[in-house]
Design a protein around this motif. Sequence first.
Motif, PDB file in Angstrom:
ATOM      1  N   PHE A 112      50.298   8.946 122.338  1.00 50.61           N
ATOM      2  CA  PHE A 112      50.366  10.373 122.627  1.00 50.61           C
ATOM      3  C   PHE A 112      50.959  10.621 124.011  1.00 50.61           C
ATOM      4  O   PHE A 112      50.737  11.681 124.602  1.00 50.61           O
ATOM      5  N   GLY A 113      51.691   9.651 124.522  1.00 47.94           N
ATOM      6  CA  GLY A 113      52.385   9.830 125.797  1.00 47.94           C
ATOM      7  C   GLY A 113      51.459   9.730 126.989  1.00 47.94           C
ATOM      8  O   GLY A 113      50.437   9.047 126.967  1.00 47.94           O
ATOM      9  N   ILE A 114      51.838  10.455 128.039  1.00 47.94           N
ATOM     10  CA  ILE A 114      51.111  10.410 129.300  1.00 47.94           C
ATOM     11  C   ILE A 114      50.180  11.615 129.411  1.00 47.94           C
ATOM     12  O   ILE A 114      50.580  12.748 129.166  1.00 47.94           O
ATOM     13  N   ALA A 115      48.926  11.365 129.769  1.00 46.38           N
ATOM     14  CA  ALA A 115      47.977  12.424 130.088  1.00 46.38           C
ATOM     15  C   ALA A 115      47.720  12.379 131.586  1.00 46.38           C
ATOM     16  O   ALA A 115      47.938  11.358 132.239  1.00 46.38           O
ATOM     17  N   ASN A 116      47.273  13.480 132.140  1.00 48.15           N
ATOM     18  CA  ASN A 116      47.026  13.549 133.579  1.00 48.15           C
ATOM     19  C   ASN A 116      45.593  13.940 133.868  1.00 48.15           C
ATOM     20  O   ASN A 116      44.982  14.705 133.121  1.00 48.15           O
ATOM     21  N   MET A 117      45.095  13.412 134.967  1.00 46.82           N
ATOM     22  CA  MET A 117      43.806  13.829 135.503  1.00 46.82           C
ATOM     23  C   MET A 117      44.035  14.380 136.904  1.00 46.82           C
ATOM     24  O   MET A 117      44.844  13.846 137.666  1.00 46.82           O
ATOM     25  N   ASP A 118      43.306  15.435 137.238  1.00 54.23           N
ATOM     26  CA  ASP A 118      43.431  16.011 138.585  1.00 54.23           C
ATOM     27  C   ASP A 118      42.532  15.289 139.575  1.00 54.23           C
ATOM     28  O   ASP A 118      42.898  15.085 140.737  1.00 54.23           O
ATOM     29  N   THR A 119      41.326  14.939 139.126  1.00 56.74           N
ATOM     30  CA  THR A 119      40.370  14.270 140.010  1.00 56.74           C
ATOM     31  C   THR A 119      39.785  13.048 139.315  1.00 56.74           C
ATOM     32  O   THR A 119      38.955  13.193 138.412  1.00 56.74           O
ATOM     33  N   PRO A 120      40.253  11.849 139.663  1.00 55.24           N
ATOM     34  CA  PRO A 120      41.304  11.595 140.648  1.00 55.24           C
ATOM     35  C   PRO A 120      42.681  11.897 140.062  1.00 55.24           C
ATOM     36  O   PRO A 120      42.851  11.865 138.843  1.00 55.24           O
ATOM     37  N   GLY A 121      43.645  12.166 140.933  1.00 53.50           N
ATOM     38  CA  GLY A 121      45.015  12.380 140.466  1.00 53.50           C
ATOM     39  C   GLY A 121      45.531  11.099 139.831  1.00 53.50           C
ATOM     40  O   GLY A 121      45.674  10.084 140.503  1.00 53.50           O
ATOM     41  N   LEU A 122      45.778  11.134 138.546  1.00 52.33           N
ATOM     42  CA  LEU A 122      46.049   9.880 137.843  1.00 52.33           C
ATOM     43  C   LEU A 122      46.863  10.149 136.586  1.00 52.33           C
ATOM     44  O   LEU A 122      46.645  11.134 135.884  1.00 52.33           O
ATOM     45  N   GLY A 133      38.877  -1.024 109.948  1.00 52.60           N
ATOM     46  CA  GLY A 133      37.706  -0.171 109.775  1.00 52.60           C
ATOM     47  C   GLY A 133      37.265   0.582 111.008  1.00 52.60           C
ATOM     48  O   GLY A 133      36.123   1.064 111.061  1.00 52.60           O
ATOM     49  N   ARG A 134      38.126   0.709 111.997  1.00 45.15           N
ATOM     50  CA  ARG A 134      37.709   1.440 113.186  1.00 45.15           C
ATOM     51  C   ARG A 134      38.811   2.350 113.700  1.00 45.15           C
ATOM     52  O   ARG A 134      39.994   2.092 113.496  1.00 45.15           O
ATOM     53  N   THR A 135      38.378   3.416 114.369  1.00 46.82           N
ATOM     54  CA  THR A 135      39.268   4.354 115.046  1.00 46.82           C
ATOM     55  C   THR A 135      38.910   4.338 116.518  1.00 46.82           C
ATOM     56  O   THR A 135      37.755   4.623 116.879  1.00 46.82           O
ATOM     57  N   GLU A 136      39.871   3.961 117.368  1.00 47.76           N
ATOM     58  CA  GLU A 136      39.562   3.716 118.778  1.00 47.76           C
ATOM     59  C   GLU A 136      40.539   4.466 119.692  1.00 47.76           C
ATOM     60  O   GLU A 136      41.631   3.969 119.987  1.00 47.76           O
ATOM     61  N   PRO A 137      40.183   5.675 120.123  1.00 53.49           N
ATOM     62  CA  PRO A 137      40.987   6.338 121.148  1.00 53.49           C
ATOM     63  C   PRO A 137      40.921   5.567 122.458  1.00 53.49           C
ATOM     64  O   PRO A 137      39.873   4.971 122.780  1.00 53.49           O
ATOM     65  N   MET A 138      42.019   5.591 123.206  1.00 47.61           N
ATOM     66  CA  MET A 138      42.119   4.693 124.360  1.00 47.61           C
ATOM     67  C   MET A 138      42.962   5.324 125.464  1.00 47.61           C
ATOM     68  O   MET A 138      43.980   5.955 125.190  1.00 47.61           O
ATOM     69  N   LEU A 139      42.534   5.162 126.684  1.00 46.74           N
ATOM     70  CA  LEU A 139      43.308   5.559 127.857  1.00 46.74           C
ATOM     71  C   LEU A 139      43.478   4.343 128.753  1.00 46.74           C
ATOM     72  O   LEU A 139      42.559   3.533 128.885  1.00 46.74           O
ATOM     73  N   TYR A 140      44.651   4.212 129.362  1.00 48.19           N
ATOM     74  CA  TYR A 140      44.812   3.134 130.341  1.00 48.19           C
ATOM     75  C   TYR A 140      45.812   3.531 131.399  1.00 48.19           C
ATOM     76  O   TYR A 140      46.623   4.453 131.215  1.00 48.19           O
ATOM     77  N   TRP A 141      45.761   2.841 132.529  1.00 48.65           N
ATOM     78  CA  TRP A 141      46.755   3.027 133.583  1.00 48.65           C
ATOM     79  C   TRP A 141      47.022   1.698 134.260  1.00 48.65           C
ATOM     80  O   TRP A 141      46.239   0.742 134.130  1.00 48.65           O
ATOM     81  N   ILE A 142      48.156   1.641 134.991  1.00 46.48           N
ATOM     82  CA  ILE A 142      48.578   0.401 135.650  1.00 46.48           C
ATOM     83  C   ILE A 142      48.837   0.688 137.124  1.00 46.48           C
ATOM     84  O   ILE A 142      49.440   1.709 137.465  1.00 46.48           O
ATOM     85  N   VAL A 143      48.374  -0.217 137.980  1.00 47.32           N
ATOM     86  CA  VAL A 143      48.640  -0.126 139.410  1.00 47.32           C
ATOM     87  C   VAL A 143      49.404  -1.386 139.827  1.00 47.32           C
ATOM     88  O   VAL A 143      48.936  -2.500 139.585  1.00 47.32           O
ATOM     89  N   ILE A 191      35.586  12.568 127.017  1.00 45.72           N
ATOM     90  CA  ILE A 191      34.450  11.737 127.451  1.00 45.72           C
ATOM     91  C   ILE A 191      34.950  10.604 128.345  1.00 45.72           C
ATOM     92  O   ILE A 191      34.355  10.283 129.382  1.00 45.72           O
ATOM     93  N   GLN A 192      36.063  10.000 127.935  1.00 46.03           N
ATOM     94  CA  GLN A 192      36.615   8.888 128.722  1.00 46.03           C
ATOM     95  C   GLN A 192      37.099   9.358 130.089  1.00 46.03           C
ATOM     96  O   GLN A 192      36.911   8.666 131.101  1.00 46.03           O
ATOM     97  N   LYS A 193      37.725  10.531 130.139  1.00 42.65           N
ATOM     98  CA  LYS A 193      38.171  11.054 131.434  1.00 42.65           C
ATOM     99  C   LYS A 193      36.980  11.314 132.352  1.00 42.65           C
ATOM    100  O   LYS A 193      37.046  11.042 133.568  1.00 42.65           O
ATOM    101  N   ALA A 194      35.904  11.845 131.777  1.00 44.03           N
ATOM    102  CA  ALA A 194      34.703  12.089 132.587  1.00 44.03           C
ATOM    103  C   ALA A 194      34.151  10.769 133.122  1.00 44.03           C
ATOM    104  O   ALA A 194      33.724  10.670 134.287  1.00 44.03           O
TER     105      ALA A 194
END
Length: 222
Positions: A112-122, A133-143, A191-194
């Motif tokens: 789903f492309g890039i999502a943004n967070m304001d706090t922290p800016g990410l 048999g599973r559905t797994e939403p996922m967020l990741y970032w690279i430094v 939930i993951q962003k929180a």
Amino acid sequence: MAKIKFFMVITFFIIAAVFSLFYKVDRLAQTRTVNLTAIPTEIGEWHMLDQHTDARASESEFLNDVLFRTYKRHDGKTISLAIAYGADQRQHFSIHVPEGCYRAAGFDVTSFGIANMDTPGLELKKLLVKGQGRTEPMLYWIVLNGKVVTNHFERKIKQVYYSIFGAQSDGVLVRVSSLSTDKDFQQDYEIQKAFIAVLYKTLNPELRRLLFGDKIDEHKKL
């Protein structure tokens, strides 16, 4: 033919000059000694259920440390936190992104492309992994070398830069995921962003810089 070679050489030096203008040449970036297990076992309302720190044989060739943890909330909801750290990305500039790993394991991966967070800016890469048999939403970032470069194009630019200058860079990938359903998976991203926001506040300054970058406060939304 001689003119073509001449222009190719000139073009190469122009490109190298442009890179040197936009990026500080840092041939020996600091190689950090990390202790990922120092990440708190209590992250806000989440407490750790279990952890693993063993990398697979193929991963240990280019990673120095890994951490896999599961956190649980009072209502039974769980979140997985995975961190992969490599001290030198020059020879193996290939932090394995989840898209490739999960597809290789037979899962369907929707980006789903890039999502943004304001706090922290990410900047976060947003995926939905389905299969077995599973559905797994996922967020990741690279430094890389203290800078968030989740964007694929920017990461490739960095790769060219490191190849040209032979600069050493450490890199870390942070992945947050949870098990959900086809109906409710969008809620899991929130939930993951929180969780990520609380993780940021919970870390000591050293781990915060490692996982979120040296200039996290200056990082702006696209």
